[in-house]
Design a protein around this motif. Structure first.
Motif, PDB file in Angstrom:
ATOM      1  N   TYR A  23      15.867   9.537  18.150  1.00  0.00           N
ATOM      2  CA  TYR A  23      16.019   8.202  18.444  1.00  0.00           C
ATOM      3  C   TYR A  23      14.718   7.281  18.575  1.00  0.00           C
ATOM      4  CZ  TYR A  23      21.008   9.677  18.995  1.00  0.00           C
ATOM      5  OH  TYR A  23      22.273  10.133  18.759  1.00  0.00           O
ATOM      6  N   THR A  27      13.443   4.379  16.748  1.00  0.00           N
ATOM      7  CA  THR A  27      12.715   3.140  17.366  1.00  0.00           C
ATOM      8  C   THR A  27      11.283   2.872  16.933  1.00  0.00           C
ATOM      9  OG1 THR A  27      14.132   3.534  19.224  1.00  0.00           O
ATOM     10  CG2 THR A  27      12.120   2.237  19.446  1.00  0.00           C
ATOM     11  N   ASP A  96      17.783  -0.909  23.792  1.00  0.00           N
ATOM     12  CA  ASP A  96      18.851  -0.094  22.921  1.00  0.00           C
ATOM     13  C   ASP A  96      18.684   1.593  23.241  1.00  0.00           C
ATOM     14  OD1 ASP A  96      19.731  -2.314  21.875  1.00  0.00           O
ATOM     15  OD2 ASP A  96      18.639  -2.173  19.910  1.00  0.00           O
ATOM     16  N   LEU A  97      17.486   1.971  23.265  1.00  0.00           N
ATOM     17  CA  LEU A  97      17.123   3.422  23.409  1.00  0.00           C
ATOM     18  C   LEU A  97      18.018   3.879  24.673  1.00  0.00           C
ATOM     19  CD1 LEU A  97      13.481   4.500  22.957  1.00  0.00           C
ATOM     20  CD2 LEU A  97      15.422   5.479  21.970  1.00  0.00           C
ATOM     21  N   SER A  99      20.712   3.043  25.589  1.00  0.00           N
ATOM     22  CA  SER A  99      22.255   3.254  25.439  1.00  0.00           C
ATOM     23  C   SER A  99      22.666   4.212  24.037  1.00  0.00           C
ATOM     24  CB  SER A  99      22.855   1.841  25.354  1.00  0.00           C
ATOM     25  OG  SER A  99      22.274   0.920  24.428  1.00  0.00           O
ATOM     26  N   HIS A 100      21.535   4.722  23.729  1.00  0.00           N
ATOM     27  CA  HIS A 100      21.984   5.447  22.498  1.00  0.00           C
ATOM     28  C   HIS A 100      23.047   6.363  22.561  1.00  0.00           C
ATOM     29  CE1 HIS A 100      20.049   9.296  23.410  1.00  0.00           C
ATOM     30  NE2 HIS A 100      18.870   8.727  23.709  1.00  0.00           N
ATOM     31  N   LYS A 135      22.773  10.422  30.276  1.00  0.00           N
ATOM     32  CA  LYS A 135      22.982  11.332  29.458  1.00  0.00           C
ATOM     33  C   LYS A 135      23.801  12.429  29.736  1.00  0.00           C
ATOM     34  CE  LYS A 135      18.846  10.976  27.942  1.00  0.00           C
ATOM     35  NZ  LYS A 135      17.490  11.152  27.390  1.00  0.00           N
TER      36      LYS A 135
END
Length: 234
Positions: A23, A27, A96-97, A99-100, A135
Protein backbone atom coordinates in the motif's frame (compact mmCIF):
# COMPACT_ATOMS: atom_id res chain seq x y z
CA UNK A 1 11.50 -29.81 36.36
CA UNK A 2 13.30 -28.89 33.13
CA UNK A 3 12.05 -25.73 31.50
CA UNK A 4 11.33 -25.72 27.80
CA UNK A 5 13.90 -23.69 25.88
CA UNK A 6 11.13 -21.46 24.55
CA UNK A 7 8.18 -19.95 26.37
CA UNK A 8 7.45 -16.64 24.64
CA UNK A 9 7.11 -15.84 20.94
CA UNK A 10 6.84 -12.32 19.55
CA UNK A 11 5.38 -11.69 16.12
CA UNK A 12 5.83 -8.67 13.93
CA UNK A 13 2.63 -7.44 12.28
CA UNK A 14 3.15 -5.53 9.02
CA UNK A 15 4.23 -7.84 6.17
CA UNK A 16 4.57 -10.73 8.61
CA UNK A 17 0.92 -11.29 9.54
CA UNK A 18 -0.71 -9.00 6.98
CA UNK A 19 0.13 -7.02 3.86
CA UNK A 20 1.37 -3.47 4.38
CA UNK A 21 4.29 -2.35 2.20
CA UNK A 22 2.32 -2.84 -1.01
CA UNK A 23 0.00 0.00 0.00
CA UNK A 24 2.94 2.31 0.63
CA UNK A 25 4.36 1.43 -2.81
CA UNK A 26 1.05 2.24 -4.51
CA UNK A 27 0.81 5.51 -2.59
CA UNK A 28 4.35 6.45 -3.60
CA UNK A 29 3.50 5.79 -7.26
CA UNK A 30 0.49 8.09 -6.93
CA UNK A 31 2.67 10.69 -5.21
CA UNK A 32 5.31 10.71 -7.96
CA UNK A 33 2.54 11.04 -10.55
CA UNK A 34 1.25 14.15 -8.77
CA UNK A 35 4.68 15.76 -9.20
CA UNK A 36 5.35 14.51 -12.73
CA UNK A 37 5.52 18.08 -14.06
CA UNK A 38 8.40 18.91 -11.73
CA UNK A 39 10.75 15.90 -11.65
CA UNK A 40 11.25 12.31 -12.77
CA UNK A 41 9.73 9.55 -10.62
CA UNK A 42 13.15 8.16 -9.60
CA UNK A 43 14.30 11.60 -8.45
CA UNK A 44 11.12 12.16 -6.47
CA UNK A 45 11.34 8.74 -4.82
CA UNK A 46 14.96 9.38 -3.88
CA UNK A 47 14.11 12.72 -2.30
CA UNK A 48 11.20 11.13 -0.46
CA UNK A 49 13.43 8.42 1.00
CA UNK A 50 15.89 11.04 2.22
CA UNK A 51 13.05 12.97 3.83
CA UNK A 52 11.82 9.81 5.54
CA UNK A 53 15.31 9.13 6.93
CA UNK A 54 15.58 12.67 8.29
CA UNK A 55 12.12 12.62 9.80
CA UNK A 56 12.22 9.30 11.62
CA UNK A 57 13.74 11.02 14.64
CA UNK A 58 10.89 13.55 14.65
CA UNK A 59 7.79 11.67 13.54
CA UNK A 60 8.70 8.04 14.06
CA UNK A 61 7.41 5.21 11.91
CA UNK A 62 3.99 5.14 10.31
CA UNK A 63 1.60 6.79 7.91
CA UNK A 64 1.50 10.23 9.51
CA UNK A 65 5.26 10.61 9.26
CA UNK A 66 5.17 9.28 5.69
CA UNK A 67 2.52 11.85 4.76
CA UNK A 68 4.52 14.70 6.25
CA UNK A 69 7.60 13.48 4.37
CA UNK A 70 5.62 13.52 1.13
CA UNK A 71 4.57 17.11 1.76
CA UNK A 72 8.16 18.10 2.58
CA UNK A 73 9.39 16.40 -0.59
CA UNK A 74 6.75 18.12 -2.71
CA UNK A 75 7.89 21.49 -1.40
CA UNK A 76 11.54 20.61 -2.10
CA UNK A 77 11.10 19.48 -5.70
CA UNK A 78 8.87 22.46 -6.54
CA UNK A 79 11.02 25.07 -4.77
CA UNK A 80 8.13 25.68 -2.37
CA UNK A 81 5.76 26.31 -5.26
CA UNK A 82 3.69 23.14 -5.05
CA UNK A 83 0.08 23.94 -6.04
CA UNK A 84 -2.44 23.79 -3.23
CA UNK A 85 -4.29 21.02 -5.07
CA UNK A 86 -1.13 18.87 -4.92
CA UNK A 87 -0.82 19.32 -1.15
CA UNK A 88 -4.52 18.54 -0.82
CA UNK A 89 -4.06 15.36 -2.89
CA UNK A 90 -1.10 14.30 -0.74
CA UNK A 91 -3.18 14.68 2.40
CA UNK A 92 -5.95 12.65 0.77
CA UNK A 93 -3.74 9.74 -0.27
CA UNK A 94 -2.21 9.80 3.20
CA UNK A 95 -5.68 9.44 4.72
CA UNK A 96 -6.44 6.65 2.26
CA UNK A 97 -3.47 4.72 3.65
CA UNK A 98 -5.11 4.86 7.05
CA UNK A 99 -8.14 3.00 5.73
CA UNK A 100 -6.65 0.39 3.42
CA UNK A 101 -8.07 -3.15 3.82
CA UNK A 102 -6.30 -5.67 6.03
CA UNK A 103 -5.24 -8.73 4.07
CA UNK A 104 -3.75 -11.42 6.28
CA UNK A 105 -0.87 -13.39 4.82
CA UNK A 106 -1.03 -17.14 4.12
CA UNK A 107 -0.51 -19.39 7.16
CA UNK A 108 -0.82 -16.50 9.65
CA UNK A 109 -4.07 -17.51 11.36
CA UNK A 110 -3.45 -21.25 11.20
CA UNK A 111 0.02 -20.90 12.70
CA UNK A 112 -1.14 -18.65 15.52
CA UNK A 113 -3.99 -21.02 16.31
CA UNK A 114 -1.59 -23.96 16.50
CA UNK A 115 0.74 -22.14 18.88
CA UNK A 116 -1.80 -20.36 21.09
CA UNK A 117 -1.95 -21.96 24.50
CA UNK A 118 1.41 -23.69 24.13
CA UNK A 119 3.39 -20.44 24.06
CA UNK A 120 2.88 -16.93 25.35
CA UNK A 121 2.21 -15.03 22.13
CA UNK A 122 2.97 -11.31 21.82
CA UNK A 123 2.30 -8.97 18.93
CA UNK A 124 5.26 -6.57 18.77
CA UNK A 125 4.73 -3.83 16.20
CA UNK A 126 5.85 -0.29 15.60
CA UNK A 127 4.10 2.58 13.87
CA UNK A 128 1.10 4.79 14.41
CA UNK A 129 -0.92 3.65 17.44
CA UNK A 130 -4.38 4.17 15.91
CA UNK A 131 -3.42 2.54 12.62
CA UNK A 132 -1.87 -0.53 14.25
CA UNK A 133 -4.87 -0.95 16.53
CA UNK A 134 -7.19 -0.65 13.52
CA UNK A 135 -5.31 -3.28 11.53
CA UNK A 136 -5.16 -5.69 14.45
CA UNK A 137 -8.90 -5.35 15.03
CA UNK A 138 -9.74 -5.85 11.36
CA UNK A 139 -7.35 -8.79 11.01
CA UNK A 140 -9.37 -10.87 13.45
CA UNK A 141 -6.14 -12.15 14.99
CA UNK A 142 -6.21 -10.14 18.19
CA UNK A 143 -7.83 -12.87 20.29
CA UNK A 144 -4.90 -15.20 19.59
CA UNK A 145 -2.36 -12.98 21.37
CA UNK A 146 -1.69 -12.89 25.08
CA UNK A 147 -0.24 -9.38 24.85
CA UNK A 148 0.12 -6.55 22.35
CA UNK A 149 3.08 -4.16 22.36
CA UNK A 150 2.91 -1.15 20.02
CA UNK A 151 6.32 0.51 20.29
CA UNK A 152 8.00 3.57 18.80
CA UNK A 153 10.99 1.55 17.57
CA UNK A 154 12.39 -1.96 17.80
CA UNK A 155 15.78 -2.09 19.45
CA UNK A 156 17.56 -4.50 21.76
CA UNK A 157 16.37 -2.36 24.67
CA UNK A 158 12.80 -2.68 23.43
CA UNK A 159 13.00 -6.46 23.27
CA UNK A 160 14.63 -6.79 26.68
CA UNK A 161 11.75 -4.81 28.15
CA UNK A 162 9.05 -6.65 26.21
CA UNK A 163 10.37 -10.16 26.85
CA UNK A 164 11.11 -9.47 30.51
CA UNK A 165 7.63 -8.05 31.06
CA UNK A 166 5.88 -10.85 29.16
CA UNK A 167 8.12 -13.78 30.07
CA UNK A 168 10.96 -14.76 32.32
CA UNK A 169 13.86 -13.67 30.07
CA UNK A 170 14.87 -13.02 26.45
CA UNK A 171 16.83 -16.30 26.54
CA UNK A 172 13.54 -18.20 26.44
CA UNK A 173 11.95 -15.94 23.83
CA UNK A 174 11.77 -15.74 20.05
CA UNK A 175 10.95 -12.90 17.67
CA UNK A 176 9.46 -13.68 14.24
CA UNK A 177 9.27 -11.14 11.44
CA UNK A 178 10.10 -10.00 7.92
CA UNK A 179 12.54 -7.26 8.92
CA UNK A 180 16.10 -8.30 9.66
CA UNK A 181 16.86 -4.85 11.03
CA UNK A 182 13.86 -4.48 13.33
CA UNK A 183 12.67 -7.99 14.12
CA UNK A 184 15.66 -10.29 13.95
CA UNK A 185 19.01 -8.61 14.66
CA UNK A 186 18.02 -6.66 17.81
CA UNK A 187 16.14 -9.65 19.24
CA UNK A 188 19.19 -11.86 18.80
CA UNK A 189 21.30 -9.19 20.51
CA UNK A 190 19.27 -9.76 23.69
CA UNK A 191 19.86 -13.51 23.65
CA UNK A 192 16.52 -14.38 22.05
CA UNK A 193 15.95 -16.38 18.89
CA UNK A 194 15.38 -14.37 15.72
CA UNK A 195 13.36 -15.95 12.90
CA UNK A 196 13.39 -14.25 9.51
CA UNK A 197 10.29 -14.68 7.32
CA UNK A 198 11.10 -12.92 4.03
CA UNK A 199 8.47 -10.83 2.28
CA UNK A 200 8.82 -9.85 -1.36
CA UNK A 201 8.27 -6.20 -0.46
CA UNK A 202 10.39 -4.85 2.38
CA UNK A 203 11.14 -1.17 2.94
CA UNK A 204 14.74 -0.39 2.01
CA UNK A 205 15.41 1.09 5.46
CA UNK A 206 14.59 -2.28 7.02
CA UNK A 207 17.16 -4.22 5.00
CA UNK A 208 20.48 -5.33 6.50
CA UNK A 209 22.72 -8.36 6.08
CA UNK A 210 21.56 -11.67 7.52
CA UNK A 211 23.30 -12.52 10.81
CA UNK A 212 24.35 -15.91 9.49
CA UNK A 213 26.98 -16.43 12.18
CA UNK A 214 24.49 -15.97 15.02
CA UNK A 215 23.64 -19.36 16.57
CA UNK A 216 20.05 -18.27 17.24
CA UNK A 217 19.28 -17.03 13.74
CA UNK A 218 16.82 -19.01 11.66
CA UNK A 219 15.05 -18.40 8.35
CA UNK A 220 11.80 -19.93 7.14
CA UNK A 221 10.01 -19.51 3.82
CA UNK A 222 6.62 -18.76 5.39
CA UNK A 223 4.86 -18.82 8.76
CA UNK A 224 3.51 -22.30 8.10
CA UNK A 225 7.02 -23.64 8.71
CA UNK A 226 7.27 -22.15 12.21
CA UNK A 227 5.69 -25.05 14.19
CA UNK A 228 8.18 -27.54 12.72
CA UNK A 229 11.04 -25.18 13.52
CA UNK A 230 9.84 -24.89 17.10
CA UNK A 231 9.59 -28.66 17.40
CA UNK A 232 13.21 -28.99 16.27
CA UNK A 233 14.35 -26.68 19.08
CA UNK A 234 12.68 -28.58 21.92
Amino acid sequence: MTLRPLATIGFDADDTLWENEQYYRLTEEHFTALLADFAEPEQISGRLLEAEKRNLAYYGFGIKGFTLSMIETALEVTDCCAPARVIDDILRIGRDLLSHPVETLPHARHTLERLAGDYYLILVTKGDLFDQERKLAQSGLGELFDAVEIVSDKTATTYRRVFSRNGDSPNRAMMVGNSLKSDVVPAIATGAWGVFVPHELTWVLEQVEKPLEAPRFREIAHLGELPDLLASLQ
